[in-house]
Design a protein around this motif. Sequence first.
Motif, PDB file in Angstrom:
ATOM      1  N   GLY A  78       0.830  -1.252   0.033  1.00  0.00           N
ATOM      2  CA  GLY A  78       0.104  -0.028   0.049  1.00  0.00           C
ATOM      3  C   GLY A  78       0.677   1.299   0.018  1.00  0.00           C
ATOM      4  N   GLY A  79       0.476   2.128  -0.673  1.00  0.00           N
ATOM      5  CA  GLY A  79       1.056   3.428  -0.612  1.00  0.00           C
ATOM      6  C   GLY A  79       0.644   4.550   0.546  1.00  0.00           C
ATOM      7  N   ASP A  80       0.322   5.808   0.032  1.00  0.00           N
ATOM      8  CA  ASP A  80       0.195   6.687   1.077  1.00  0.00           C
ATOM      9  C   ASP A  80      -1.391   6.910   1.494  1.00  0.00           C
ATOM     10  N   HIS A  81      -2.228   6.079   0.869  1.00  0.00           N
ATOM     11  CA  HIS A  81      -3.435   6.118   1.018  1.00  0.00           C
ATOM     12  C   HIS A  81      -4.339   4.760   0.732  1.00  0.00           C
ATOM     13  N   ALA A  82      -5.544   4.564   1.255  1.00  0.00           N
ATOM     14  CA  ALA A  82      -6.136   3.292   1.129  1.00  0.00           C
ATOM     15  C   ALA A  82      -6.816   3.292  -0.651  1.00  0.00           C
ATOM     16  N   VAL A  83      -6.592   1.938  -0.864  1.00  0.00           N
ATOM     17  CA  VAL A  83      -7.142   2.029  -2.455  1.00  0.00           C
ATOM     18  C   VAL A  83      -7.840   0.524  -2.566  1.00  0.00           C
ATOM     19  N   ASP A  84      -8.967   0.403  -3.450  1.00  0.00           N
ATOM     20  CA  ASP A  84      -9.607  -0.850  -3.559  1.00  0.00           C
ATOM     21  C   ASP A  84      -9.062  -1.325  -4.733  1.00  0.00           C
ATOM     22  N   VAL A  85      -8.370  -2.582  -4.616  1.00  0.00           N
ATOM     23  CA  VAL A  85      -7.909  -3.373  -5.834  1.00  0.00           C
ATOM     24  C   VAL A  85      -8.685  -4.286  -6.321  1.00  0.00           C
ATOM     25  N   GLU A  86      -9.132  -3.903  -7.747  1.00  0.00           N
ATOM     26  CA  GLU A  86     -10.047  -4.892  -8.337  1.00  0.00           C
ATOM     27  C   GLU A  86      -9.418  -6.168  -8.613  1.00  0.00           C
ATOM     28  N   TYR A  87      -8.143  -6.383  -8.952  1.00  0.00           N
ATOM     29  CA  TYR A  87      -7.541  -7.658  -9.152  1.00  0.00           C
ATOM     30  C   TYR A  87      -6.079  -7.603  -9.513  1.00  0.00           C
ATOM     31  N   VAL A  88      -5.538  -8.711  -9.037  1.00  0.00           N
ATOM     32  CA  VAL A  88      -3.944  -8.893  -9.604  1.00  0.00           C
ATOM     33  C   VAL A  88      -3.980  -9.823 -10.474  1.00  0.00           C
ATOM     34  N   HIS A 131      -1.496 -15.787 -22.991  1.00  0.00           N
ATOM     35  CA  HIS A 131      -1.739 -16.510 -21.700  1.00  0.00           C
ATOM     36  C   HIS A 131      -2.046 -15.705 -20.513  1.00  0.00           C
ATOM     37  N   ARG A 132      -3.092 -15.621 -19.657  1.00  0.00           N
ATOM     38  CA  ARG A 132      -2.996 -14.833 -18.346  1.00  0.00           C
ATOM     39  C   ARG A 132      -3.722 -15.770 -17.456  1.00  0.00           C
ATOM     40  N   GLN A 133      -3.486 -15.339 -16.131  1.00  0.00           N
ATOM     41  CA  GLN A 133      -4.191 -15.780 -15.119  1.00  0.00           C
ATOM     42  C   GLN A 133      -4.783 -14.645 -13.966  1.00  0.00           C
ATOM     43  N   ARG A 134      -5.844 -14.612 -13.617  1.00  0.00           N
ATOM     44  CA  ARG A 134      -6.217 -13.634 -12.610  1.00  0.00           C
ATOM     45  C   ARG A 134      -5.660 -14.380 -11.171  1.00  0.00           C
ATOM     46  N   LEU A 135      -4.950 -13.642 -10.315  1.00  0.00           N
ATOM     47  CA  LEU A 135      -4.716 -14.217  -9.118  1.00  0.00           C
ATOM     48  C   LEU A 135      -5.384 -13.880  -7.834  1.00  0.00           C
ATOM     49  N   THR A 136      -6.163 -12.730  -7.911  1.00  0.00           N
ATOM     50  CA  THR A 136      -7.145 -12.407  -6.956  1.00  0.00           C
ATOM     51  C   THR A 136      -8.365 -11.708  -7.446  1.00  0.00           C
ATOM     52  N   GLY A 137      -9.356 -11.732  -6.449  1.00  0.00           N
ATOM     53  CA  GLY A 137     -10.378 -10.780  -6.667  1.00  0.00           C
ATOM     54  C   GLY A 137     -10.267  -9.661  -6.220  1.00  0.00           C
ATOM     55  N   SER A 138     -11.083  -8.780  -5.540  1.00  0.00           N
ATOM     56  CA  SER A 138     -11.028  -7.422  -5.274  1.00  0.00           C
ATOM     57  C   SER A 138     -10.584  -7.613  -3.641  1.00  0.00           C
ATOM     58  N   PHE A 139     -10.006  -6.516  -3.233  1.00  0.00           N
ATOM     59  CA  PHE A 139      -9.563  -6.587  -2.012  1.00  0.00           C
ATOM     60  C   PHE A 139      -9.213  -4.891  -1.491  1.00  0.00           C
ATOM     61  N   ARG A 140      -9.197  -4.650  -0.280  1.00  0.00           N
ATOM     62  CA  ARG A 140      -8.722  -3.262   0.258  1.00  0.00           C
ATOM     63  C   ARG A 140      -7.367  -3.344   0.668  1.00  0.00           C
ATOM     64  N   ALA A 147      -9.413   1.157  -9.370  1.00  0.00           N
ATOM     65  CA  ALA A 147     -10.463   2.302  -9.564  1.00  0.00           C
ATOM     66  C   ALA A 147     -10.341   2.595 -11.204  1.00  0.00           C
ATOM     67  N   ARG A 148     -10.542   1.150 -11.937  1.00  0.00           N
ATOM     68  CA  ARG A 148     -10.448   1.228 -13.379  1.00  0.00           C
ATOM     69  C   ARG A 148      -9.197   1.825 -14.084  1.00  0.00           C
ATOM     70  N   ALA A 149      -8.201   2.084 -13.287  1.00  0.00           N
ATOM     71  CA  ALA A 149      -6.988   2.490 -13.797  1.00  0.00           C
ATOM     72  C   ALA A 149      -6.136   1.163 -13.770  1.00  0.00           C
ATOM     73  N   VAL A 150      -5.555   0.748 -15.095  1.00  0.00           N
ATOM     74  CA  VAL A 150      -4.702  -0.525 -15.066  1.00  0.00           C
ATOM     75  C   VAL A 150      -3.387  -0.074 -15.243  1.00  0.00           C
ATOM     76  N   ASP A 151      -2.480  -0.809 -14.570  1.00  0.00           N
ATOM     77  CA  ASP A 151      -1.006  -0.500 -14.634  1.00  0.00           C
ATOM     78  C   ASP A 151      -0.285  -1.933 -14.808  1.00  0.00           C
ATOM     79  N   LYS A 152       0.613  -1.953 -15.902  1.00  0.00           N
ATOM     80  CA  LYS A 152       1.446  -3.303 -16.215  1.00  0.00           C
ATOM     81  C   LYS A 152       2.705  -3.062 -15.829  1.00  0.00           C
ATOM     82  N   SER A 153       3.316  -3.899 -15.056  1.00  0.00           N
ATOM     83  CA  SER A 153       4.715  -3.774 -14.716  1.00  0.00           C
ATOM     84  C   SER A 153       5.631  -4.093 -15.944  1.00  0.00           C
ATOM     85  N   ASP A 154       6.780  -3.777 -15.745  1.00  0.00           N
ATOM     86  CA  ASP A 154       7.835  -4.079 -16.678  1.00  0.00           C
ATOM     87  C   ASP A 154       8.000  -5.622 -16.545  1.00  0.00           C
TER      88      ASP A 154
END
Length: 248
Positions: free
Chosen positions: A40-50, A70-79, A122-129
């Motif tokens: 977690g960063g400086d503020h709480a966020v709701d993660v939709e998935y990893v 090929h992809r695999q969802r590892l989680t559902g949503s969490f705080r 929050a509907r913003a998606v970021d993909k790591s390197d």
Amino acid sequence: MVFRKMLRAFGVGGPDVETQLADPHCRPGGVLEGTVQVTGGDHAVDVEYVAIGLITRMSEENSEGDQEFHRQRLTGSFRLVPGRHHEVPFRFEVPWETPITELYGQRLNGMSMGLTTELEVARAVDKSDLDTVMVHPLPAQERILEALLRLGFRFSRADVERGRVYGVEQRLPFYQEIEFYPPAAYASAINELELTFVPTPERLQVVLEVERRSRRRPEGFGRFDVDYKTIDEVDWPTELDGWLRRAR
């Protein structure tokens, strides 16, 4: 192998992610294991998935680019609260048709493969390197490659092309071509040899394409199946030599 990156899509003070592979080496049909740790960063966020996915460089017509296949969802949503670590172990099954990237400890020229981690907040998606993955040939693939090398063929390059191979069982929307220069014994008739593997859990499908030097003759094609259980019972240099001489 570890990579860590502040997620740019979420701004300064947003969550960051660290992905660790237990072993970046694998084979088609094998598994990659590891963990993803989201902090977690400086503020709480709701993660939709990893999610995690395999990406390779693919050619299509006159362009090429990285493509997740090929992809695999590892989680559902969490705080995710500030400073809290959320660790997610994973066991990622590598598709049987995954292109190989390594041969005898060397990267095949033209090939790239990586595991990417994706986080949605929050509907913003970021993909790591990309975390580089090394895909080694199956024992059956090694036997065919060794036979060609023993016949004197020299590796040129490899690539992944979108499309389907006629006459084979294929699930992924692309195939890999491994190209070879011919030795002197074949060079008068053959300009280039292209090899395609399409593995399944039961057998290895092999496709050979000969580019002839004479433009008056069409390219030569051949395909055969390899039984994983009897691969060592066949004299592959002799078998391939016979086919290549008939195809010249």
